[in-house]
Design a protein around this motif. Structure first.
Motif, PDB file in Angstrom:
ATOM      1  N   ALA A 254       0.832  -1.213   0.000  1.00 16.86           N
ATOM      2  CA  ALA A 254       0.000   0.000   0.000  1.00 16.86           C
ATOM      3  C   ALA A 254       0.863   1.258   0.000  1.00 16.86           C
ATOM      4  O   ALA A 254       0.498   2.271  -0.613  1.00 16.86           O
ATOM      5  CB  ALA A 254      -0.933  -0.005   1.204  1.00 16.86           C
ATOM      6  N   ASP A 258      -0.075   3.690  -3.879  1.00 18.75           N
ATOM      7  CA  ASP A 258      -1.297   4.203  -3.277  1.00 18.75           C
ATOM      8  C   ASP A 258      -2.529   3.924  -4.123  1.00 18.75           C
ATOM      9  O   ASP A 258      -3.658   3.955  -3.631  1.00 18.75           O
ATOM     10  CB  ASP A 258      -1.145   5.719  -3.058  1.00 18.75           C
ATOM     11  N   SER A 259      -2.335   3.639  -5.419  1.00 20.49           N
ATOM     12  CA  SER A 259      -3.472   3.430  -6.315  1.00 20.49           C
ATOM     13  C   SER A 259      -3.798   1.954  -6.537  1.00 20.49           C
ATOM     14  O   SER A 259      -4.654   1.617  -7.358  1.00 20.49           O
ATOM     15  CB  SER A 259      -3.187   4.080  -7.681  1.00 20.49           C
ATOM     16  N   PHE A 261      -5.665  -1.047  -5.620  1.00 21.56           N
ATOM     17  CA  PHE A 261      -6.854  -1.374  -4.830  1.00 21.56           C
ATOM     18  C   PHE A 261      -6.623  -2.573  -3.922  1.00 21.56           C
ATOM     19  O   PHE A 261      -6.954  -2.546  -2.730  1.00 21.56           O
ATOM     20  CB  PHE A 261      -8.045  -1.647  -5.760  1.00 21.56           C
ATOM     21  N   GLN A 264      -4.597  -1.636  -0.797  1.00 20.27           N
ATOM     22  CA  GLN A 264      -5.311  -0.802   0.176  1.00 20.27           C
ATOM     23  C   GLN A 264      -6.415  -1.598   0.876  1.00 20.27           C
ATOM     24  O   GLN A 264      -6.569  -1.524   2.105  1.00 20.27           O
ATOM     25  CB  GLN A 264      -5.910   0.427  -0.532  1.00 20.27           C
ATOM     26  N   ALA A 282      -8.560   4.484   7.165  1.00 13.87           N
ATOM     27  CA  ALA A 282      -7.874   5.216   6.082  1.00 13.87           C
ATOM     28  C   ALA A 282      -7.657   4.348   4.843  1.00 13.87           C
ATOM     29  O   ALA A 282      -8.051   4.737   3.734  1.00 13.87           O
ATOM     30  CB  ALA A 282      -6.563   5.803   6.587  1.00 13.87           C
ATOM     31  N   PRO A 283      -7.040   3.148   4.964  1.00 19.76           N
ATOM     32  CA  PRO A 283      -6.872   2.330   3.762  1.00 19.76           C
ATOM     33  C   PRO A 283      -8.198   1.844   3.171  1.00 19.76           C
ATOM     34  O   PRO A 283      -8.321   1.719   1.946  1.00 19.76           O
ATOM     35  CB  PRO A 283      -5.997   1.162   4.225  1.00 19.76           C
ATOM     36  N   ARG A 285     -11.051   3.522   3.252  1.00 22.06           N
ATOM     37  CA  ARG A 285     -11.595   4.675   2.520  1.00 22.06           C
ATOM     38  C   ARG A 285     -10.936   4.780   1.145  1.00 22.06           C
ATOM     39  O   ARG A 285     -11.588   5.012   0.137  1.00 22.06           O
ATOM     40  CB  ARG A 285     -11.324   5.968   3.291  1.00 22.06           C
ATOM     41  N   ARG A 286      -9.609   4.626   1.131  1.00 21.98           N
ATOM     42  CA  ARG A 286      -8.875   4.733  -0.132  1.00 21.98           C
ATOM     43  C   ARG A 286      -9.305   3.626  -1.095  1.00 21.98           C
ATOM     44  O   ARG A 286      -9.479   3.871  -2.296  1.00 21.98           O
ATOM     45  CB  ARG A 286      -7.366   4.652   0.145  1.00 21.98           C
ATOM     46  N   ALA A 287      -9.477   2.422  -0.594  1.00 18.29           N
ATOM     47  CA  ALA A 287      -9.923   1.312  -1.453  1.00 18.29           C
ATOM     48  C   ALA A 287     -11.291   1.612  -2.048  1.00 18.29           C
ATOM     49  O   ALA A 287     -11.532   1.373  -3.242  1.00 18.29           O
ATOM     50  CB  ALA A 287      -9.971   0.014  -0.643  1.00 18.29           C
ATOM     51  N   GLU A 289     -12.595   4.568  -2.546  1.00 23.82           N
ATOM     52  CA  GLU A 289     -12.417   5.639  -3.538  1.00 23.82           C
ATOM     53  C   GLU A 289     -11.924   5.073  -4.869  1.00 23.82           C
ATOM     54  O   GLU A 289     -12.369   5.481  -5.942  1.00 23.82           O
ATOM     55  CB  GLU A 289     -11.407   6.667  -3.030  1.00 23.82           C
ATOM     56  N   LEU A 290     -10.987   4.128  -4.780  1.00 19.97           N
ATOM     57  CA  LEU A 290     -10.403   3.558  -5.992  1.00 19.97           C
ATOM     58  C   LEU A 290     -11.398   2.693  -6.753  1.00 19.97           C
ATOM     59  O   LEU A 290     -11.407   2.687  -7.994  1.00 19.97           O
ATOM     60  CB  LEU A 290      -9.173   2.709  -5.629  1.00 19.97           C
TER      61      LEU A 290
END
Length: 527
Positions: A254, A258-259, A261, A264, A282-283, A285-287, A289-290
């Protein structure tokens, strides 16, 4: 005695000699290992002739015939093993493979589903079941077993490619794109990485976690490493319930990309499993978003938000997940909880009504429904639901508690008292029920009876205030004064406590003390 001993020794020798069938099986196994399948078949046919119910001989014969593509014979012998020694998952697996080779996918599904459900990962049953579903036109059903197959061999890029094809057929282009990208990443992994991951998996299966972790460090500690390899390594450790080892792999993946999926999402998921729900947000949320199209990402982010009591944040992902899977009871309960706790109980009510009709043996959904109706200020419906629930689940203390609370709000104190008593029968000494019963008795005018239950409710402020009020009603003012004064050191800033004490002082004719309390109350309210 010597003769007896010699005879005994000879008997032991005779007993130790292998039977003719066992000898044939041993020789056949040697031929199988050397890939001399025709020779093995002849020996195994003779073994089965000598011992028709010997499932070891039948299974080996069927396996050899399968390898020689004598499918009809293999089918018959595998089926015999299933009849003689169920559940016979290995034989079911090969029967499924034969059905696929003969273009009978629906029959293959019937053979393979029990194998996959058993959790036996000896063969690629999950992958074959996915193929059977896809061949039968059940594309959506094919996804779950293929994901299970990926979990078993996460370094296999071809499985991700197949998953991408399924998503394409399901008209889910974003999910397909992610699967194809993961497939490409894994195909770019070095042959050395693949061998290390395969060996790591074998060591874990052999019960050698320390050696597996040491070997995996070759990839994990490399200065330049493909993040996809780290994800695959993390999945391997996750499957072995080595969450701390998995965490290191996912965290580095991760951080490197950062991109990505998969990095994350799995990083957040393993943090949840390690009871680090706050760190997982946090991770996750990022997943989300992706790839908001991922059902797993939406559900897991929603769950993490609920666990962190961030109910408003949980609503969006859970709504999306619920829309895609409205038959998932656990998911429905989560989204209803998020609505209820974020201040929109009216939106929870229709979901909970639907879920309540499914839960015939568990009152959890109906209890949430009572709470939602109450929060929506539909007290009549809340009471009606609670009383119905009380009849339906008389052995559940929390059901009687919910009914008692609604009866109190309706001003039906006698009935409320009876409900609190039911709670105490099921869970003796529960302080909340003792306090509720004491209050109900007091409001029903049974002041003396309430005193014991206020005492049983413990030295809390509500219990002491209630006890004092019952004592005042019984005109035992001095006793009431003692109860209230004993609470002052613990609750010196409580206005209600000082107000009750002021009234008791007035009843006792102690005007100066009453005036002093009134002055303190004014000062507290001014602040």
């Amino acid at each position: 005695m010597r003769i007896v001993a010699v005879l005994g020794f000879m008997g032991a020798l005779l007993y130790a000699q292998p039977s003719p069938t066992a000898k044939l099986l041993h020789e056949a196994e040697e031929h199988i290992q050397a890939e001399r399948l025709d020779l093995a078949e002849g020996l195994l046919v003779e073994s089965v002739r000598q011992a028709p119910a010997n499932t070891d001989a039948l299974y080996r014969l069927a396996y050899v015939q399968y390898r020689l593509r004598k499918l009809a014979l293999a089918r018959s012998n595998f089926a015999a093993v299933v009849r003689l020694a169920p559940p016979a998952h290995n034989s079911r697996y090969f029967l499924g493979r034969i059905s696929l080779l003969e273009n009978r996918p629906k029959e293959a599904i019937q053979w393979l589903e029990p194998v996959v459900a058993s959790g036996d990962g000896s063969f690629d049953a999950a992958s074959q079941l996915a193929k059977a579903y896809a061949s039968a036109g059940e594309i959506r059903k094919a996804v779950a077993p293929l994901q299970a197959a990926i979990s078993q061999t996460p370094w296999d890029g071809s499985l991700y490619y197949r998953l991408g094809q399924l998503y394409q057929k399901n008209d889910e282009p974003e999910l397909a794109r992610d699967a194809f990208e993961t497939s490409t990443r894994l195909k770019s992994a070095t042959a050395e990485d693949v061998q290390i991951m395969l060996r790591t998996s074998q060591l874990l299966a052999s019960g050698k976690p320390a050696e597996a972790i040491e070997l995996s460090a070759t990839i994990l500690q490399r200065a330049v490493v493909e993040p996809g390899s780290l994800v695959a390594l993390g999945v391997i450790f996750g499957n072995a319930n080595l969450s701390s080892a998995a965490l290191k792999a996912f965290e580095r993946a991760a951080t490197l990309d950062d991109s990505l999926f998969q990095a994350q999402f799995n990083y957040g998921l393993v943090l949840l499993k390690l009871n680090r729900a706050a760190d997982a947000l946090a991770p996750l949320r990022r997943a989300f978003e992706l790839l908001p199209q991922s059902q797993e990402a939406a559900m897991t982010l929603g769950l993490a938000a609920v666990m962190n009591e961030r109910y408003a944040e949980a609503v969006a992902p859970l709504e999306l997940a619920w829309k895609r899977d409205p038959t998932n009871t656990r998911l429905g309960a989560l989204v209803a909880t998020a609505y209820l706790r974020s201040g929109v109980p009216a939106r929870a009510i229709p979901i909970l009504r639907g879920l309540s009709s499914r839960g015939k043996d568990d009152p959890a959904m109906q209890l949430l429904l009572v709470e939602a109706l109450d929060a929506s200020e539909d007290r009549e419906k809340a009471l009606e639901e609670a009383l119905q629930l009380q009849k339906q689940f008389p052995a559940f203390a929390q059901v009687h508690m919910a009914a008692a609370q609604q009866l109190v709000k309706a001003g039906k104190y006698e009935q409320a008292g009876a409900a609190f008593e039911e709670v105490l029968k099921l869970t003796p000494g529960q302080r909340e029920a003792e306090l509720g019963l004491a209050d109900s008795l007091q409001k029903s005018g049974r002041y003396q009876a309430s005193l014991d239950h206020y005492g049983a409710a413990g030295p809390t402020l509500p219990a002491r205030l209630g006890q004092a009020r019952s004592l005042v009603a019984l005109r035992q003012f001095e006793e009431a004064r003692k109860v209230l004064e004993s609470a002052l050191p613990e609750y010196p800033s409580d206005v209600t406590l000082r107000l009750e004490l002021s009234r008791v002082y007035a009843r006792l004719g102690q005007a100066a003390l009453a005036a002093e309390q009134a002055k303190i109350i004014q000062q507290l309210r001014a602040h």
